[in-house]
Design a protein around this motif. Sequence first.
Motif, PDB file in Angstrom:
ATOM      1  N   GLN A 151      -0.914  -3.843 -15.851  1.00 29.24           N
ATOM      2  CA  GLN A 151       0.418  -3.914 -15.254  1.00 29.24           C
ATOM      3  C   GLN A 151       0.815  -2.556 -14.672  1.00 29.24           C
ATOM      4  OE1 GLN A 151       2.780  -5.452 -18.520  1.00 29.24           O
ATOM      5  NE2 GLN A 151       2.693  -7.524 -17.691  1.00 29.24           N
ATOM      6  N   ALA A 152       0.421  -1.474 -15.331  1.00 34.78           N
ATOM      7  CA  ALA A 152       0.730  -0.139 -14.815  1.00 34.78           C
ATOM      8  C   ALA A 152      -0.012   0.122 -13.503  1.00 34.78           C
ATOM      9  CB  ALA A 152       0.365   0.926 -15.841  1.00 34.78           C
ATOM     10  N   ASP A 153      -1.272  -0.309 -13.407  1.00 34.46           N
ATOM     11  CA  ASP A 153      -2.031  -0.160 -12.156  1.00 34.46           C
ATOM     12  C   ASP A 153      -1.320  -0.873 -11.017  1.00 34.46           C
ATOM     13  OD1 ASP A 153      -4.105   1.289 -13.315  1.00 34.46           O
ATOM     14  OD2 ASP A 153      -5.250  -0.514 -13.808  1.00 34.46           O
ATOM     15  N   ILE A 154      -0.885  -2.087 -11.288  1.00 39.62           N
ATOM     16  CA  ILE A 154      -0.210  -2.878 -10.265  1.00 39.62           C
ATOM     17  C   ILE A 154       1.091  -2.211  -9.851  1.00 39.62           C
ATOM     18  CG2 ILE A 154       0.935  -5.082  -9.812  1.00 39.62           C
ATOM     19  CD1 ILE A 154      -1.203  -6.374 -11.648  1.00 39.62           C
ATOM     20  N   GLY A 155       1.878  -1.753 -10.834  1.00 39.42           N
ATOM     21  CA  GLY A 155       3.139  -1.096 -10.536  1.00 39.42           C
ATOM     22  C   GLY A 155       2.963   0.142  -9.684  1.00 39.42           C
ATOM     23  N   GLU A 156       1.903   0.916  -9.943  1.00 41.45           N
ATOM     24  CA  GLU A 156       1.669   2.139  -9.183  1.00 41.45           C
ATOM     25  C   GLU A 156       1.346   1.843  -7.723  1.00 41.45           C
ATOM     26  OE1 GLU A 156      -1.385   4.186 -11.283  1.00 41.45           O
ATOM     27  OE2 GLU A 156      -0.030   4.964 -12.821  1.00 41.45           O
ATOM     28  N   HIS A 157       0.749   0.692  -7.461  1.00 43.32           N
ATOM     29  CA  HIS A 157       0.422   0.334  -6.085  1.00 43.32           C
ATOM     30  C   HIS A 157       1.585  -0.312  -5.361  1.00 43.32           C
ATOM     31  CE1 HIS A 157      -3.789   1.034  -7.232  1.00 43.32           C
ATOM     32  NE2 HIS A 157      -4.032   1.072  -5.941  1.00 43.32           N
ATOM     33  N   MET A 179       0.839  -1.195   0.000  1.00 41.98           N
ATOM     34  CA  MET A 179       0.000   0.000   0.000  1.00 41.98           C
ATOM     35  C   MET A 179       0.876   1.248   0.000  1.00 41.98           C
ATOM     36  SD  MET A 179      -2.998  -0.885   2.667  1.00 41.98           S
ATOM     37  CE  MET A 179      -4.023  -2.317   2.424  1.00 41.98           C
ATOM     38  N   ARG A 180       0.389   2.292  -0.643  1.00 44.38           N
ATOM     39  CA  ARG A 180       1.182   3.505  -0.765  1.00 44.38           C
ATOM     40  C   ARG A 180       0.806   4.516   0.310  1.00 44.38           C
ATOM     41  NH1 ARG A 180       0.893   5.442  -6.875  1.00 44.38           N
ATOM     42  NH2 ARG A 180       1.753   7.326  -5.949  1.00 44.38           N
ATOM     43  N   VAL A 181       1.846   5.071   0.921  1.00 50.93           N
ATOM     44  CA  VAL A 181       1.661   6.144   1.898  1.00 50.93           C
ATOM     45  C   VAL A 181       2.377   7.378   1.360  1.00 50.93           C
ATOM     46  CG1 VAL A 181       3.640   5.323   3.225  1.00 50.93           C
ATOM     47  CG2 VAL A 181       2.026   6.876   4.292  1.00 50.93           C
ATOM     48  N   LEU A 182       1.726   8.510   1.466  1.00 53.63           N
ATOM     49  CA  LEU A 182       2.342   9.786   1.098  1.00 53.63           C
ATOM     50  C   LEU A 182       2.814  10.466   2.364  1.00 53.63           C
ATOM     51  CD1 LEU A 182       3.089  12.019  -0.891  1.00 53.63           C
ATOM     52  CD2 LEU A 182       0.741  12.901  -0.662  1.00 53.63           C
ATOM     53  N   LEU A 183       4.125  10.682   2.458  1.00 59.15           N
ATOM     54  CA  LEU A 183       4.733  11.346   3.614  1.00 59.15           C
ATOM     55  C   LEU A 183       5.070  12.775   3.218  1.00 59.15           C
ATOM     56  CD1 LEU A 183       6.057  11.419   6.429  1.00 59.15           C
ATOM     57  CD2 LEU A 183       8.116  10.427   5.381  1.00 59.15           C
ATOM     58  N   VAL A 184       4.466  13.736   3.901  1.00 59.03           N
ATOM     59  CA  VAL A 184       4.728  15.155   3.643  1.00 59.03           C
ATOM     60  C   VAL A 184       5.567  15.670   4.802  1.00 59.03           C
ATOM     61  CG1 VAL A 184       3.739  17.400   3.089  1.00 59.03           C
ATOM     62  CG2 VAL A 184       2.496  15.313   2.483  1.00 59.03           C
ATOM     63  N   GLU A 185       6.875  15.790   4.575  1.00 61.50           N
ATOM     64  CA  GLU A 185       7.822  16.129   5.636  1.00 61.50           C
ATOM     65  C   GLU A 185       9.046  16.776   5.006  1.00 61.50           C
ATOM     66  OE1 GLU A 185       9.659  17.053   8.557  1.00 61.50           O
ATOM     67  OE2 GLU A 185       8.077  15.711   9.294  1.00 61.50           O
ATOM     68  N   ASP A 186       9.430  17.977   5.488  1.00 60.49           N
ATOM     69  CA  ASP A 186      10.562  18.688   4.889  1.00 60.49           C
ATOM     70  C   ASP A 186      11.885  18.392   5.573  1.00 60.49           C
ATOM     71  OD1 ASP A 186       9.542  20.213   7.156  1.00 60.49           O
ATOM     72  OD2 ASP A 186      10.995  21.749   6.587  1.00 60.49           O
ATOM     73  N   ASP A 187      11.865  17.800   6.772  1.00 57.00           N
ATOM     74  CA  ASP A 187      13.101  17.456   7.468  1.00 57.00           C
ATOM     75  C   ASP A 187      13.729  16.245   6.780  1.00 57.00           C
ATOM     76  OD1 ASP A 187      14.842  16.012   9.385  1.00 57.00           O
ATOM     77  OD2 ASP A 187      14.247  17.592  10.763  1.00 57.00           O
ATOM     78  N   GLU A 188      14.890  16.440   6.161  1.00 59.27           N
ATOM     79  CA  GLU A 188      15.488  15.390   5.335  1.00 59.27           C
ATOM     80  C   GLU A 188      15.856  14.160   6.145  1.00 59.27           C
ATOM     81  OE1 GLU A 188      19.086  14.807   2.064  1.00 59.27           O
ATOM     82  OE2 GLU A 188      18.630  16.793   2.884  1.00 59.27           O
ATOM     83  N   GLU A 190       0.076  19.785  -2.894  1.00 54.95           N
ATOM     84  CA  GLU A 190      -1.076  20.235  -3.669  1.00 54.95           C
ATOM     85  C   GLU A 190      -1.041  19.706  -5.091  1.00 54.95           C
ATOM     86  OE1 GLU A 190      -1.398  24.458  -3.534  1.00 54.95           O
ATOM     87  OE2 GLU A 190      -2.175  24.495  -1.479  1.00 54.95           O
ATOM     88  N   ALA A 191       0.168  19.553  -5.651  1.00 52.08           N
ATOM     89  CA  ALA A 191       0.301  19.127  -7.046  1.00 52.08           C
ATOM     90  C   ALA A 191       0.502  17.624  -7.182  1.00 52.08           C
ATOM     91  CB  ALA A 191       1.483  19.860  -7.690  1.00 52.08           C
ATOM     92  N   TRP A 192       0.413  16.872  -6.088  1.00 49.18           N
ATOM     93  CA  TRP A 192       0.756  15.458  -6.146  1.00 49.18           C
ATOM     94  C   TRP A 192      -0.196  14.697  -7.069  1.00 49.18           C
ATOM     95  CZ3 TRP A 192       5.261  14.020  -4.319  1.00 49.18           C
ATOM     96  CH2 TRP A 192       5.571  12.656  -4.361  1.00 49.18           C
ATOM     97  N   PRO A 193       0.349  13.881  -7.988  1.00 49.09           N
ATOM     98  CA  PRO A 193      -0.512  13.138  -8.911  1.00 49.09           C
ATOM     99  C   PRO A 193      -1.054  11.866  -8.262  1.00 49.09           C
ATOM    100  CG  PRO A 193       1.779  12.665  -9.376  1.00 49.09           C
ATOM    101  CD  PRO A 193       1.778  13.685  -8.269  1.00 49.09           C
ATOM    102  N   ASP A 194      -2.118  11.333  -8.844  1.00 49.17           N
ATOM    103  CA  ASP A 194      -2.633  10.012  -8.454  1.00 49.17           C
ATOM    104  C   ASP A 194      -2.979   9.919  -6.978  1.00 49.17           C
ATOM    105  OD1 ASP A 194      -2.177   9.223 -11.086  1.00 49.17           O
ATOM    106  OD2 ASP A 194      -0.169   8.504 -10.642  1.00 49.17           O
ATOM    107  N   MET A 195      -3.636  10.932  -6.441  1.00 49.95           N
ATOM    108  CA  MET A 195      -4.017  10.869  -5.035  1.00 49.95           C
ATOM    109  C   MET A 195      -4.958   9.699  -4.757  1.00 49.95           C
ATOM    110  SD  MET A 195      -2.402  13.172  -3.311  1.00 49.95           S
ATOM    111  CE  MET A 195      -3.331  13.235  -1.785  1.00 49.95           C
ATOM    112  N   ASP A 196      -5.675   9.233  -5.765  1.00 52.37           N
ATOM    113  CA  ASP A 196      -6.582   8.106  -5.575  1.00 52.37           C
ATOM    114  C   ASP A 196      -5.835   6.801  -5.346  1.00 52.37           C
ATOM    115  OD1 ASP A 196      -5.755   8.430  -8.317  1.00 52.37           O
ATOM    116  OD2 ASP A 196      -7.170   6.853  -8.853  1.00 52.37           O
ATOM    117  N   LYS A 197      -4.511   6.800  -5.613  1.00 51.10           N
ATOM    118  CA  LYS A 197      -3.710   5.593  -5.387  1.00 51.10           C
ATOM    119  C   LYS A 197      -3.089   5.566  -3.991  1.00 51.10           C
ATOM    120  CE  LYS A 197      -3.957   4.084  -9.729  1.00 51.10           C
ATOM    121  NZ  LYS A 197      -4.520   5.216 -10.450  1.00 51.10           N
TER     122      LYS A 197
END
Length: 218
Positions: A171-177, A1-10, A37-44
Amino acid sequence: MRVLLVEDDEQLSTRLSERLRSAGFAVDLARSRADGEAWPDMDKIAVIILDLGLPDGSGMDLLTHWRRRKVACPILILTARGSWQDKVAGLNAGADDFVVKPVRFEELLARLHALMRREGGARENWIEDAGIRIDPIARVAECEGQPLSLSKQEFRLLSLFVRRAGQVLSQADIGEHLYDLASHYDLNAVEVLVSRLRRKIGRTRIHTVRGLGYRFGA
């Protein structure tokens, strides 16, 4: 599963990304409000971890932006701001949980799993279809009641198939996940992974839909 981490501390983002990947997540990293705000594929995206202190604006404003754009996945705020006013503001803006830094990774992981269980609307961890049962929290799987020995990627793929049973996945759907956006992979890798999984769960459970992809189910 994909998690989006929004964090500026490297340093923090690197450590946390590594721990999340070791726990079975594919991690995408955004370092600013603009990136979020510009992140693509938020539904994934399955779940978002959001810091409030971003270099180009407020994470709270980003949270509000997402909810106005109908981004429905669970959002967990992870921040050094620990006042009750911040917690109330975050939850009222649409966050599903609020965690104050520093936090043990085990607690953060438990909270992520709780959010995903709540999102799935299930009281039990097990998900079942076509004779396959998986527990996405404990990361165990069974086929006709017998335990399966799966690699991390095989388990991720099986989880995706069971959750999306009956749907045709390219295959692209699977790769994105399965892979975060920064990863480099080719479609042959997806094909090889599907082939390996078929050998373990039975070839009749994963159907090839010519020219379109794969469909899981009886």
